[in-house]
Design a protein around this motif. Structure first.
Motif, PDB file in Angstrom:
ATOM      1  N   UNK A   1       0.834  -1.192   0.000  1.00  0.00           N
ATOM      2  CA  UNK A   1       0.000   0.000   0.000  1.00  0.00           C
ATOM      3  C   UNK A   1       0.874   1.249   0.000  1.00  0.00           C
ATOM      4  N   UNK A   2       0.248   2.396  -0.239  1.00  0.00           N
ATOM      5  CA  UNK A   2       0.948   3.673  -0.155  1.00  0.00           C
ATOM      6  C   UNK A   2       0.876   4.264   1.242  1.00  0.00           C
ATOM      7  N   UNK A   3      -0.126   3.839   1.998  1.00  0.00           N
ATOM      8  CA  UNK A   3      -0.328   4.358   3.357  1.00  0.00           C
ATOM      9  C   UNK A   3      -0.309   3.194   4.333  1.00  0.00           C
ATOM     10  N   UNK A   4       0.035   3.483   5.567  1.00  0.00           N
ATOM     11  CA  UNK A   4       0.133   2.427   6.579  1.00  0.00           C
ATOM     12  C   UNK A   4      -0.287   2.946   7.941  1.00  0.00           C
ATOM     13  N   UNK A   5      -0.621   1.998   8.812  1.00  0.00           N
ATOM     14  CA  UNK A   5      -0.883   2.302  10.214  1.00  0.00           C
ATOM     15  C   UNK A   5       0.418   2.172  11.002  1.00  0.00           C
ATOM     16  N   UNK A   6       0.641   3.105  11.921  1.00  0.00           N
ATOM     17  CA  UNK A   6       1.845   3.082  12.744  1.00  0.00           C
ATOM     18  C   UNK A   6       1.511   3.604  14.130  1.00  0.00           C
ATOM     19  N   UNK A   7       2.152   3.023  15.139  1.00  0.00           N
ATOM     20  CA  UNK A   7       2.029   3.509  16.519  1.00  0.00           C
ATOM     21  C   UNK A   7       3.150   4.505  16.739  1.00  0.00           C
ATOM     22  N   UNK A   8       2.777   5.771  16.922  1.00  0.00           N
ATOM     23  CA  UNK A   8       3.769   6.841  16.972  1.00  0.00           C
ATOM     24  C   UNK A   8       3.405   7.862  18.038  1.00  0.00           C
TER      25      UNK A   8
ATOM     26  N   UNK B   1      11.074 -16.580  24.497  1.00  0.00           N
ATOM     27  CA  UNK B   1       9.889 -16.606  25.358  1.00  0.00           C
ATOM     28  C   UNK B   1       9.145 -15.271  25.253  1.00  0.00           C
ATOM     29  N   UNK B   2       7.977 -15.300  24.633  1.00  0.00           N
ATOM     30  CA  UNK B   2       7.144 -14.104  24.507  1.00  0.00           C
ATOM     31  C   UNK B   2       6.107 -14.148  25.623  1.00  0.00           C
ATOM     32  N   UNK B   3       6.316 -13.295  26.621  1.00  0.00           N
ATOM     33  CA  UNK B   3       5.433 -13.304  27.794  1.00  0.00           C
ATOM     34  C   UNK B   3       4.050 -12.782  27.451  1.00  0.00           C
ATOM     35  N   UNK B   4       3.992 -11.757  26.604  1.00  0.00           N
ATOM     36  CA  UNK B   4       2.710 -11.179  26.206  1.00  0.00           C
ATOM     37  C   UNK B   4       2.878 -10.460  24.884  1.00  0.00           C
ATOM     38  N   UNK B   5       1.821 -10.416  24.107  1.00  0.00           N
ATOM     39  CA  UNK B   5       1.845  -9.699  22.836  1.00  0.00           C
ATOM     40  C   UNK B   5       0.552  -8.904  22.693  1.00  0.00           C
ATOM     41  N   UNK B   6       0.668  -7.784  22.021  1.00  0.00           N
ATOM     42  CA  UNK B   6      -0.438  -6.847  21.891  1.00  0.00           C
ATOM     43  C   UNK B   6      -0.588  -6.449  20.433  1.00  0.00           C
ATOM     44  N   UNK B   7      -1.818  -6.144  20.011  1.00  0.00           N
ATOM     45  CA  UNK B   7      -1.976  -5.620  18.655  1.00  0.00           C
ATOM     46  C   UNK B   7      -1.373  -4.219  18.561  1.00  0.00           C
ATOM     47  N   UNK B   8      -1.105  -3.775  17.343  1.00  0.00           N
ATOM     48  CA  UNK B   8      -0.457  -2.490  17.125  1.00  0.00           C
ATOM     49  C   UNK B   8      -1.199  -1.353  17.823  1.00  0.00           C
TER      50      UNK B   8
ATOM     51  N   UNK C   1       1.259   7.532  22.957  1.00  0.00           N
ATOM     52  CA  UNK C   1       1.317   6.640  21.787  1.00  0.00           C
ATOM     53  C   UNK C   1      -0.074   6.505  21.179  1.00  0.00           C
ATOM     54  N   UNK C   2      -0.171   6.748  19.897  1.00  0.00           N
ATOM     55  CA  UNK C   2      -1.455   6.644  19.208  1.00  0.00           C
ATOM     56  C   UNK C   2      -1.234   6.148  17.790  1.00  0.00           C
ATOM     57  N   UNK C   3      -2.287   5.558  17.218  1.00  0.00           N
ATOM     58  CA  UNK C   3      -2.210   5.119  15.831  1.00  0.00           C
ATOM     59  C   UNK C   3      -2.230   6.321  14.902  1.00  0.00           C
TER      60      UNK C   3
END
Length: 324
Positions: A4-11, A292-299, A21-23
């Motif tokens: 894509x030309x555009x993307x989502x980012x946590x910034x 070992x991944x203790x926890x994972x979160x969506x972007x 921090x926001x999308x």
């Protein structure tokens, strides 16, 4: 591979707390001639990330400040979707991981990230993108430390902070290098993880029996110590290093460790270079390897991931950038 030309980012738009921090919807970066563009699958959330978010890192090091919006995340893994004209090592479709030492550059908390090809490496056999994305900075820092102390087969090594991101990886690498390992971990769960990963002995670093555990493990003294944290118990470990022994710690461990005269103690920075990544991959591919991944979160929950990394946890916290 289409992108894509555009993307989502946590910034972040300014330095501050986790709530900053926001999308953001941003343009997909274009890779330079010596870079690859990666469709990010998983990004690592490191204990240093809150310092970057708050701006403390840039104040302390006097390095160039990033421009805003600043996309966080210095390491991760994904699939190459484009390569610069001077890139020969990678092509579209390759699965890679990477650690970018250019801290001020927009990073891996995004659907796409660009990275100099020399800081990328093929995902080793036996790891998936989630594990590979959670490990790069910690794994390379762990191996840099073990090489800094010139660890040899048959030596007795203590790892202080053995259940953390760097420590739990260093434990496994040290065993593959032929060393005996005493793991000083955090909490009963940390001790259990260290034993599961192959430590020859393990103890909670908050225990009053650390000195006893060290004497039982190495009656003639420790050959080397890798320090990934500094808390109660470290002094007993450092006192147990034999004359002319070695110890090392990643720069940033606070307070800065001290050792008695005769012990070679050095701070170091983790490196990101092709030769080191090749040695890391060879060690990982020697057998079953655990990130070992203790926890994972969506972007979209990167702020909560930052809160999680500042609480007690084992191993790694990660962002699942691509929907699962």
């Amino acid at each position: 591979m289409a992108r894509a030309n555009r993307m989502q980012a946590a910034a972040i738009d300014r330095f501050g707390g986790a709530d900053e921090i926001a999308l953001h919807t941003l343009s997909v970066p274009e890779p330079k001639a010596d870079e690859v563009l990666i469709r990010v699958d998983t990004a690592s959330v490191g204990p240093w990330d809150p310092s970057l978010r708050e701006g403390e890192y840039f104040e302390a090091t006097k390095e160039d400040r990033p421009s805003f919006p600043f996309v966080l995340g210095v390491d991760g893994a994904g699939t190459v979707v484009a390569a610069g004209k001077r890139v020969k090592r990678f092509r579209e479709g390759d699965k890679v991981y990477g650690y970018d030492p250019d801290i001020a550059k927009s990073g891996f908390y995004a659907e796409y990230a660009r990275l100099k090809a020399r800081h990328a490496a093929p995902v080793p056999n036996g790891l998936d993108l989630e594990q590979a994305g959670a490990m790069p900075a910690d794994a390379l820092t762990a191996l840099t430390g073990l090489e800094a102390i010139d660890l040899k087969p048959g030596e007795k090594l203590a790892i202080f902070g053995a259940s953390g991101g760097i420590g739990h990886i260093a434990l496994q690498l040290a065993k593959r290098m032929g060393a005996g390992v005493l793991a000083i971990a955090s909490g009963e769960d940390g001790v259990a993880l260290a034993r599961h990963l192959g430590a020859d002995a393990a103890i909670d670093g908050h225990s009053s029996e650390v000195d006893t555990a060290v004497r039982e493990f190495a009656p003639d003294g420790l050959d080397a110590v890798l320090i990934t944290a500094n808390s109660n118990g470290l002094e007993a470990v450092l006192k147990a290093i034999r004359k002319s022994g070695r110890a090392a710690y990643p720069n940033g461990v606070a307070p800065e460790p001290k050792a008695r005269a005769g012990v070679k103690l050095q701070g170091y920075d983790g490196r990101s270079e092709p030769e080191l990544s090749e040695r890391l991959n060879r060690l990982i591919e020697m057998g079953q390897f655990t990130v070992h991944v203790a926890s994972k979160y969506p972007l979209g929950e990167a702020a909560e991931a930052h809160r999680a990394v500042e609480r007690h946890h084992l191993g790694k916290v990660a962002l699942a950038v691509q929907p699962r």
